[in-house]
Design an enzyme around this catalytic site. Structure first.
Site, PDB file in Angstrom:
ATOM      1  N   GLU A  30       0.617  -1.095   0.162  1.00 58.37           N
ATOM      2  CA  GLU A  30      -0.200  -0.101   0.078  1.00 58.37           C
ATOM      3  C   GLU A  30       0.893   1.268   0.011  1.00 58.37           C
ATOM      4  O   GLU A  30       0.504   2.191  -0.603  1.00 58.37           O
ATOM      5  CB  GLU A  30      -0.997   0.185   1.080  1.00 58.37           C
ATOM      6  CG  GLU A  30      -2.129  -0.832   0.952  1.00 58.37           C
ATOM      7  CD  GLU A  30      -1.965  -2.294   1.249  1.00 58.37           C
ATOM      8  OE1 GLU A  30      -0.748  -2.866   1.555  1.00 58.37           O
ATOM      9  OE2 GLU A  30      -2.916  -3.103   0.967  1.00 58.37           O
TER      10      GLU A  30
ATOM     11  N   HIS B  56     -11.382  -4.625   9.574  1.00 62.70           N
ATOM     12  CA  HIS B  56     -11.926  -4.251   8.415  1.00 62.70           C
ATOM     13  C   HIS B  56     -13.116  -3.307   8.405  1.00 62.70           C
ATOM     14  O   HIS B  56     -13.970  -3.264   7.469  1.00 62.70           O
ATOM     15  CB  HIS B  56     -12.415  -5.488   7.537  1.00 62.70           C
ATOM     16  CG  HIS B  56     -11.400  -6.258   7.022  1.00 62.70           C
ATOM     17  ND1 HIS B  56     -10.219  -7.102   7.674  1.00 62.70           N
ATOM     18  CD2 HIS B  56     -10.815  -6.268   5.657  1.00 62.70           C
ATOM     19  CE1 HIS B  56      -9.469  -7.518   6.865  1.00 62.70           C
ATOM     20  NE2 HIS B  56      -9.642  -7.071   5.396  1.00 62.70           N
TER      21      HIS B  56
END
Ligand SMILES: Cc1ncc(C[n+]2csc(CCOP(=O)(O)OP(=O)(O)O)c2C)c(N)n1
Ligand SMILES: [Mg+2]
Lengths: 326, 334
Positions: A60, A129
């Site tokens: 990322e 999440h």
């Protein structure tokens, strides 16, 4: 004007901007061959090829940095971070590189990247999440933060963000990709600053953004039907900069404010909006402003507990009734 | 490929200029004319000069860390504007907003100095991605230290650079230390060029004190990258003669080690070779040095000192683009 889904709106914006300008590319995990976890880039790989629709490794921070570096030379990357929870890993490049190069270089170098990512609590995805991270990005000077609440905004904001010279973070929501809404058939560019009055009212202002705009609208309907309270609903689609004027104007009219956010209250949107109200129109207030926010916990897996951690339209109604002493 | 005599003489001048420039920064820091962090380059001159001599400064895109003055100068940045930046003046190359660690000269394709160790690895890959996409001839050159290779961005970026065959030359200036931590105390594999073999990237380790050796290796590395063969990793063994930054006592290094490296001063090595070859006299060198010192004092320092500071009223300038129509929904929306 056609009704399309949120993901289709995001996809259409990608497609149009990529057709319009060969320097527009998109990149992220599983966005190419797979077409994106939420289909936001579906079909683009076949249309534009692997050079411009880039399946990245799971890195990322570095693929975000790579997009930023490419933007130095006029490339316009749209970077998808699969889930906002993974954007923590990219904060270094977003905050230290993209947001600061214009300033550090005395205006010489700009990083016109778009980073878009779904956040929010969906269905039992667990603590890692389910985060809402807009508050983190809002605190970064030099970064624009917008958050669409409708397919029209999602489409128009992405198009403006691609063309804007500043780095823009677009905060989407995992639960909203299948939401339907009208999007103009002709090309449309949504502003990246300001706010929108989505329902007029005289008694109280409900401030929402992204998914919480919908809770506010549901609450306003109930308040009107059952309690005779006419709530104004303001969509704070731009979180950085916040629309100081718009906030002040509405509170000066209704004299009451409730800020509704899916995130925890600590250093959040609500805290910031309340500070603006204090600074700009404290003496207009008929009641102390309130926040409707999440409980300050990592989001639990258990369905009942998960629901209890996150606010909803009922909580908004309850807060307003409390404010009115009902 | 070797350098012509005239080029060697010019390089000698440029390297000596870099040395004197940095030494004068040291003095200015002690005089409190320069603030904040200041990381100086003496000892490592052959790295930036040797590599960029083989690339095309001002054309190829260069990016580096906070130890960035000399890379900027070699790309063609105006030394007056660089010094004025260190003095935090409006005439500084970044208008006094950047400082020593953030020198930028975008016109000269010097894409900046960055203070986060490892930050430029992906930025360089991105510049290379843009060059590839736009089918351009330039390459990206990224200079970083040895200790930066322990960041995740090193591995993540080299993987992507290799995967997508990006035109980027990574130069590792291995000065054996990350601040006060010697490389064998932080890094399992001390030879840095070996670490990139896992990504299938061509690499070489070179004596970073010998500017001619650096140049010769860089010619090959640049050719490799420019011809579309993908990234290259060049490790240059070097040493910094001063502390990590001005706040560093340097107490962690052994005197014997420092003496050993001071005998391999890149400027003296080149000078002596030219003298031995009969192309330069000691008097020539002395005259060159005097001329440089005079230029630094009478032009560069003078300019920096006499320049105005930025106007505090402009504190919020350069945060965002000014009057960007897309912020308000596009030009049609006025
Ligand atoms: C992300 C990050 N961590 C730590 C630091 C503090 N720091 C600055 S320079 C440095 C050492 C870097 O050494 P190296 O990469 O070998 O470069 P050199 O200074 O030797 O040129 C450290 C730890 C930093 N600036 N950024
Ligand atoms: Mg080092």
């Amino acid at each position: 004007m056609a009704e399309i889904m949120f993901w289709e709106a995001v996809r259409r914006a990608h497609d149009e901007e990529m057709t319009n300008d060969p320097n527009v590319i998109c990149m992220g995990e599983d966005i190419g061959v797979v077409g994106g976890t939420y289909k936001a880039t579906k079909g683009l790989y076949d249309k534009y090829g692997p050079e411009r629709v880039i399946d990245t490794p799971i890195s990322e921070n570095s693929y975000t940095g790579l997009g930023i570096g490419a933007s130095f030379l006029g490339v316009r990357p749209i970077i998808e971070i699969m889930s906002v929870n993974f954007a923590w890993l990219a904060l270094d490049q977003i905050a230290n590189s993209a947001a600061k190069v214009r300033y550090m270089s005395g205006g010489q170098l700009v990083a016109p990247v778009v980073v878009r990512s779904p956040g929010g609590t969906a269905h039992q995805l667990g603590a890692q999440h389910s985060a809402r991270m807009e508050k983190v990005f809002m605190g970064v000077a030099g970064l624009r933060v917008v958050t669409p609440s409708t397919p029209k905004q999602a489409y128009g904001m992405l198009k403006s963000a691609v063309r804007c010279e500043d780095p823009v973070f677009i905060n989407e929501h995992e639960l909203m990709y299948n939401m339907k809404g009208e999007v103009p058939d002709e090309e449309y560019f949504h502003p990246l600053e300001g706010s929108e009055t989505v329902r007029e009212g005289r008694d109280v202002t409900l401030f929402g953004y992204n998914i919480s705009v919908h809770w506010c609208l549901q609450a306003a309907e109930q308040l009107s039907q059952k309690h005779g309270i006419e709530a104004e609903v303001i969509d704070l689609y731009s979180l950085s900069p916040l629309d100081r004027q718009g906030i002040t104007k509405s509170v000066s009219k209704t004299h009451r404010a409730v800020v509704v956010e899916e995130a925890e209250p600590i250093v959040g949107v609500g805290a910031e909006v309340m500070a603006i109200i204090n600074e700009e129109c404290f003496f207009e207030l008929d009641a102390p402003p309130m926040r409707v926010s999440a409980v300050h916990v990592p989001i639990p897996y258990n369905h009942t507990m998960e629901k209890a951690a996150i606010p909803n339209a009922k909580d908004v109604v309850a807060a307003v009734l409390k404010m009115f002493g009902k | 490929m070797s350098l012509k005599i005239d080029d060697k003489k010019r390089l000698l001048r440029e390297m000596l200029f870099s040395r004197r420039f940095e030494e004068r920064c040291y003095e200015a820091y002690v005089e409190r004319k320069i603030g904040g962090f200041l990381h100086l380059y003496p000892g490592q001159e052959a790295c930036a000069h040797g590599v960029l001599e083989a690339a095309r400064p001002g054309f190829d895109y260069v990016i580096t860390s906070y130890r960035d003055h000399v890379h900027a100068l070699k790309c063609g940045a105006d030394p007056k504007a660089v010094m004025a930046e260190l003095f935090a003046k409006e005439t500084g190359i970044c208008k006094g907003r950047g400082g020593s660690m953030h020198i930028f000269d975008v016109d000269k394709h010097f894409m900046g100095g960055y203070a986060l160790v490892g930050g430029p690895f992906p930025l360089a890959a991105g510049i290379a991605k843009a060059l590839q996409l736009q089918k351009r001839e330039e390459i990206a050159v990224c200079f970083l230290g040895d200790a930066a290779n322990n960041q995740g961005t090193f591995h993540e970026s080299l993987n992507m650079a290799a995967l997508w065959n990006l035109p980027v030359l990574y130069v590792c200036e291995n000065n054996l230390y990350g601040i006060g931590t010697r490389i064998d105390r932080s890094t399992a594999v001390v030879d840095q060029y070996k670490r990139v073999s896992g990504y299938g990237i061509a690499a070489e380790q070179i004596d970073g004190q010998d500017v001619e050796a650096v140049y010769a290796a860089a010619v090959k590395a640049v050719k490799h990258v420019r011809s579309g063969k993908g990234p290259f990793f060049l490790e240059l063994m070097t040493y910094r003669y001063r502390g990590h930054s001005m706040s560093d006592s340097n107490a962690y290094r052994e005197k014997a080690e420092e003496r050993r490296w001071s005998k391999r001063d890149p400027i003296i090595m080149l000078r002596d070779r030219l003298i031995e070859a009969g192309k330069l006299t000691r008097e020539d060198y002395k005259a060159l040095d005097d001329e440089i010192l005079e230029e630094i004092e009478n032009e560069i320092i003078k300019f920096a000192e006499e320049s105005p500071e930025p106007d505090v009223a402009e504190l919020e300038k350069y945060v965002f683009a000014e009057n960007d129509p897309w912020v308000n929904g596009g030009p049609a929306n006025g």
